[in-house]
Write an enzyme that holds these catalytic residues in place. Structure first.
Site, PDB file in Angstrom:
ATOM      1  N   GLY A 163       0.798  -1.224   0.000  1.00  0.00           N
ATOM      2  CA  GLY A 163       0.000   0.000   0.000  1.00  0.00           C
ATOM      3  C   GLY A 163       0.831   1.275   0.000  1.00  0.00           C
ATOM      4  N   GLY A 164       2.040   1.182  -0.558  1.00  0.00           N
ATOM      5  CA  GLY A 164       2.888   2.366  -0.670  1.00  0.00           C
ATOM      6  C   GLY A 164       3.543   2.776   0.653  1.00  0.00           C
ATOM      7  N   GLU A 199      16.792  -1.698  -3.021  1.00  0.00           N
ATOM      8  CA  GLU A 199      17.034  -2.010  -4.435  1.00  0.00           C
ATOM      9  C   GLU A 199      17.328  -0.739  -5.207  1.00  0.00           C
ATOM     10  OE1 GLU A 199      13.054  -3.902  -4.904  1.00  0.00           O
ATOM     11  OE2 GLU A 199      12.718  -2.428  -6.488  1.00  0.00           O
ATOM     12  N   LYS A 200      17.860  -0.905  -6.396  1.00  0.00           N
ATOM     13  CA  LYS A 200      18.142   0.252  -7.243  1.00  0.00           C
ATOM     14  C   LYS A 200      16.829   0.932  -7.580  1.00  0.00           C
ATOM     15  CE  LYS A 200      20.477   2.322 -10.884  1.00  0.00           C
ATOM     16  NZ  LYS A 200      20.736   3.589 -10.194  1.00  0.00           N
ATOM     17  N   ASN A 289       1.182  -9.712  -5.794  1.00  0.00           N
ATOM     18  CA  ASN A 289       0.037  -9.540  -4.913  1.00  0.00           C
ATOM     19  C   ASN A 289      -0.775 -10.818  -4.959  1.00  0.00           C
ATOM     20  OD1 ASN A 289       0.554  -6.909  -3.986  1.00  0.00           O
ATOM     21  ND2 ASN A 289      -0.125  -6.097  -5.942  1.00  0.00           N
ATOM     22  N   ARG A 291      -3.672 -11.951  -4.271  1.00  0.00           N
ATOM     23  CA  ARG A 291      -5.101 -11.715  -4.008  1.00  0.00           C
ATOM     24  C   ARG A 291      -5.748 -11.101  -5.240  1.00  0.00           C
ATOM     25  NH1 ARG A 291      -4.692  -6.217  -3.976  1.00  0.00           N
ATOM     26  NH2 ARG A 291      -2.760  -5.417  -3.116  1.00  0.00           N
ATOM     27  N   ARG A 337     -10.341   5.577 -10.104  1.00  0.00           N
ATOM     28  CA  ARG A 337     -10.797   5.314  -8.729  1.00  0.00           C
ATOM     29  C   ARG A 337     -11.387   6.604  -8.183  1.00  0.00           C
ATOM     30  NH1 ARG A 337      -6.308   1.551  -5.721  1.00  0.00           N
ATOM     31  NH2 ARG A 337      -5.659   0.318  -7.523  1.00  0.00           N
TER      32      ARG A 337
HETATM   33  P1  ADP Z   1       3.505  -1.490  -2.474  1.00  0.00           P
HETATM   34  O1  ADP Z   1       3.587  -2.964  -2.220  1.00  0.00           O
HETATM   35  O2  ADP Z   1       3.542  -0.677  -1.235  1.00  0.00           O
HETATM   36  O3  ADP Z   1       2.392  -1.122  -3.427  1.00  0.00           O
HETATM   37  P2  ADP Z   1       5.491  -1.618  -4.581  1.00  0.00           P
HETATM   38  O4  ADP Z   1       6.713  -2.382  -4.304  1.00  0.00           O
HETATM   39  O5  ADP Z   1       4.414  -2.301  -5.383  1.00  0.00           O
HETATM   40  O6  ADP Z   1       4.858  -1.108  -3.206  1.00  0.00           O
HETATM   41  O7  ADP Z   1       5.854  -0.255  -5.284  1.00  0.00           O
HETATM   42  C1  ADP Z   1       4.882   0.760  -5.516  1.00  0.00           C
HETATM   43  C2  ADP Z   1       5.379   1.787  -6.518  1.00  0.00           C
HETATM   44  O8  ADP Z   1       6.629   2.359  -6.079  1.00  0.00           O
HETATM   45  C3  ADP Z   1       5.693   1.241  -7.893  1.00  0.00           C
HETATM   46  O9  ADP Z   1       4.561   1.143  -8.706  1.00  0.00           O
HETATM   47  C4  ADP Z   1       6.689   2.263  -8.419  1.00  0.00           C
HETATM   48  O10 ADP Z   1       6.042   3.427  -8.876  1.00  0.00           O
HETATM   49  C5  ADP Z   1       7.478   2.619  -7.178  1.00  0.00           C
HETATM   50  N1  ADP Z   1       8.694   1.780  -7.072  1.00  0.00           N
HETATM   51  C6  ADP Z   1       8.872   0.696  -6.298  1.00  0.00           C
HETATM   52  N2  ADP Z   1      10.111   0.155  -6.457  1.00  0.00           N
HETATM   53  C7  ADP Z   1      10.753   0.933  -7.360  1.00  0.00           C
HETATM   54  C8  ADP Z   1      12.084   0.909  -7.963  1.00  0.00           C
HETATM   55  N3  ADP Z   1      12.994  -0.005  -7.658  1.00  0.00           N
HETATM   56  N4  ADP Z   1      12.355   1.871  -8.861  1.00  0.00           N
HETATM   57  C9  ADP Z   1      11.432   2.826  -9.199  1.00  0.00           C
HETATM   58  N5  ADP Z   1      10.210   2.901  -8.667  1.00  0.00           N
HETATM   59  C10 ADP Z   1       9.851   1.975  -7.764  1.00  0.00           C
END
Ligand code: ADP
Length: 446
Positions: A163-164, A199-200, A289, A291, A337
């Site tokens: 969830g960000g 991560e990068k 995910n 689900r 949304r």
């Molecule tokens: P959550 O599980 O909280 O939704 P995510 O891992 O799915 O988090 O990442 C959510 C968003 O964050 C991605 O859609 C992207 O926009 C950004 N993001 C995550 N990891 C990276 C990365 N390594 N490089 C660039 N953007 C990233």
């Protein structure tokens, strides 16, 4: 097939599941908090039980109350929807102990894929590309060395995150140290697990995710990709399928990687593999995910597969009703949304009573929602009012249909994100389809 399905959720997704059950012919049980007594998911179900107070921790996250409702009503399956209990391996385990089918993957594959660092390791072992990164960080100096090697910026993430939340970008060694500490605190607070990895950080990639569906017999099929690059604070605002940035060859590769990822986790049920796609069409596994996702409806529109119905069908032990060759994607779908939030005040949640409500309609328009005129949006849960989805043969026709539908939609009494979407959908960069996850950083109303 199941005798009775309990839905451990609320709002539009609870209704989505009730609808699928009704069409199959399965009676449903809703559970609700005191604040949700007047909710549509309560009146639409065959029977309903109040399971506790307003805060989620007292109701929708209250495991003993949910299980009791299932046992009292004689439900032999629980659908968790999205959010709440949907990614809780411990809940799936408790369902199993009570001989109730959890409509979702096994607790084992949830555990494997729910932990982001473990999921990355599993994917790398199966040659699914991942972004350069570390395992769980134990030593800050080591982490700094790794960051030098990958090159800044890097992103620190809670391994149990979602969830960000629990994600922070670092541009310098000082920021890295600070963000590791902050992320650990956040991770402990939100997810009860302080472990973080790094991560990068790819600069402005696209967020591309692939919908998969797998039965208990080892059949795994993908239903193409969704593009969720339009985000605010790493949260999705608009989703579309297919992605304007994915050509047939990349689609095929993405689909194969997603199927491989699902097989690596011994996965069954519906799931989504999220990737980042760079400008050179390289893609990297980000997370799975385990689900049903909020945005599944746009994939239904282009694939003609009722994802929830199929999810229930395979959870009941049946074979997938189609093969990969049967899947023919057609046209384009977009989802907005619609939230009770004030776009002029930094998307501040705006709960309250809806006193006027007229939904758009017509060919290719779908509104999934739990609200009605006179409905009071409680302040305790997320602020989603509805998911407005449109389908049309081409992206441009779909975009124009969405604009038409957004203009038809009337919601009064509370602030909503409708005006925000009406502007965004007419934005030149959005129209071009040539955007990435950095879109909102530079977006201004035209
Ligand atoms: P959550 O599980 O909280 O939704 P995510 O891992 O799915 O988090 O990442 C959510 C968003 O964050 C991605 O859609 C992207 O926009 C950004 N993001 C995550 N990891 C990276 C990365 N390594 N490089 C660039 N953007 C990233």
């Amino acid at each position: 097939m199941f005798k009775k399905v309990l839905i451990a959720n609320r709002g539009e997704v609870a209704i989505r599941i009730i609808r699928a059950c009704r069409e199959i012919g399965i009676p449903t049980v809703s559970v609700y908090s005191q604040a949700d007594a007047g909710s549509l998911h309560v009146s639409l179900a065959t029977e309903a039980y109040c399971i506790g107070g307003n805060e989620s921790s007292k109701s929708y996250l209250n495991i003993p109350a949910i299980i009791s409702a299932a046992l009292i009503s004689g439900a032999d399956a629980i659908h968790p929807g999205y959010g709440f209990m949907s990614e809780r391996a411990d809940f799936a385990e408790i369902c199993r102990e009570h001989n109730i089918t959890f409509i979702g993957p096994s607790p084992e594959s949830m555990q494997l894929m729910g932990d982001k660092a473990t999921a990355r390791k599993t994917m790398a072992a199966k040659n699914v590309p991942i972004t350069p990164g570390t395992g769980i960080i134990t030593d800050i100096e080591e982490a700094k060395k790794s960051a030098e090697k990958f090159g800044y910026p890097v992103i620190v993430k809670a391994t149990a995150g979602g969830g960000g939340k629990g994600m922070r970008v670092a541009n310098t060694p000082e920021e890295l140290e600070q963000n590791i500490n902050l992320c650990r605190q956040e991770a402990e607070k939100f997810f009860g697990n302080p472990d973080v990895y790094m991560e990068k950080y790819l600069v402005n990639p696209r967020h591309i995710e692939v919908q998969i569906i797998a039965d208990k017999f080892g059949n795994v099929v993908h239903l193409g990709e969704r593009d969720c690059s339009i985000q605010r604070r790493h949260q999705k605002l608009i989703e579309e399928a297919p992605s304007p940035a994915v050509d047939d060859e990349t689609r095929k590769k993405l689909g194969e990687a997603a199927v491989q990822a699902a097989k690596a986790a011994n996965y069954e049920g519906v799931g989504t593999i999220e990737f980042l796609l760079d400008k050179d069409k390289n893609f990297y596994f980000m997370e799975m995910n385990t689900r049903l996702q909020v945005e599944h409806g746009i994939t239904e529109m282009i694939s003609n597969v009722d994802i929830v119905r199929e999810q229930i069908n395979i959870a009941a032990g049946n074979k997938l009703s189609f093969t990969q060759d049967d899947i023919k994607l057609s046209g384009h779908a977009i989802e907005c949304r619609i939230n009770a939030e004030d776009p002029d005040r930094n998307f501040l949640p705006a709960p309250g009573e809806i006193n006027g409500y007229i939904t758009p309609g017509g060919f290719g328009v779908r509104v999934d929602s739990h609200v009605y005129s006179g409905y009071k949006i409680p302040p305790y849960y997320d602020s989603l009012i509805s998911k407005l989805m449109c389908w049309a043969p081409t992206r441009e026709e779909c975009r124009r249909r969405m604009y038409r539908a957004l203009k038809e939609y009337v919601i009064t009494g509370v602030k909503t994100t409708l005006p925000f979407y009406q502007d965004l959908i007419e934005n030149e960069v959005f129209i071009s389809g040539n955007f990435d996850t950095g879109f909102m950083n530079t977006y201004k109303k035209d």
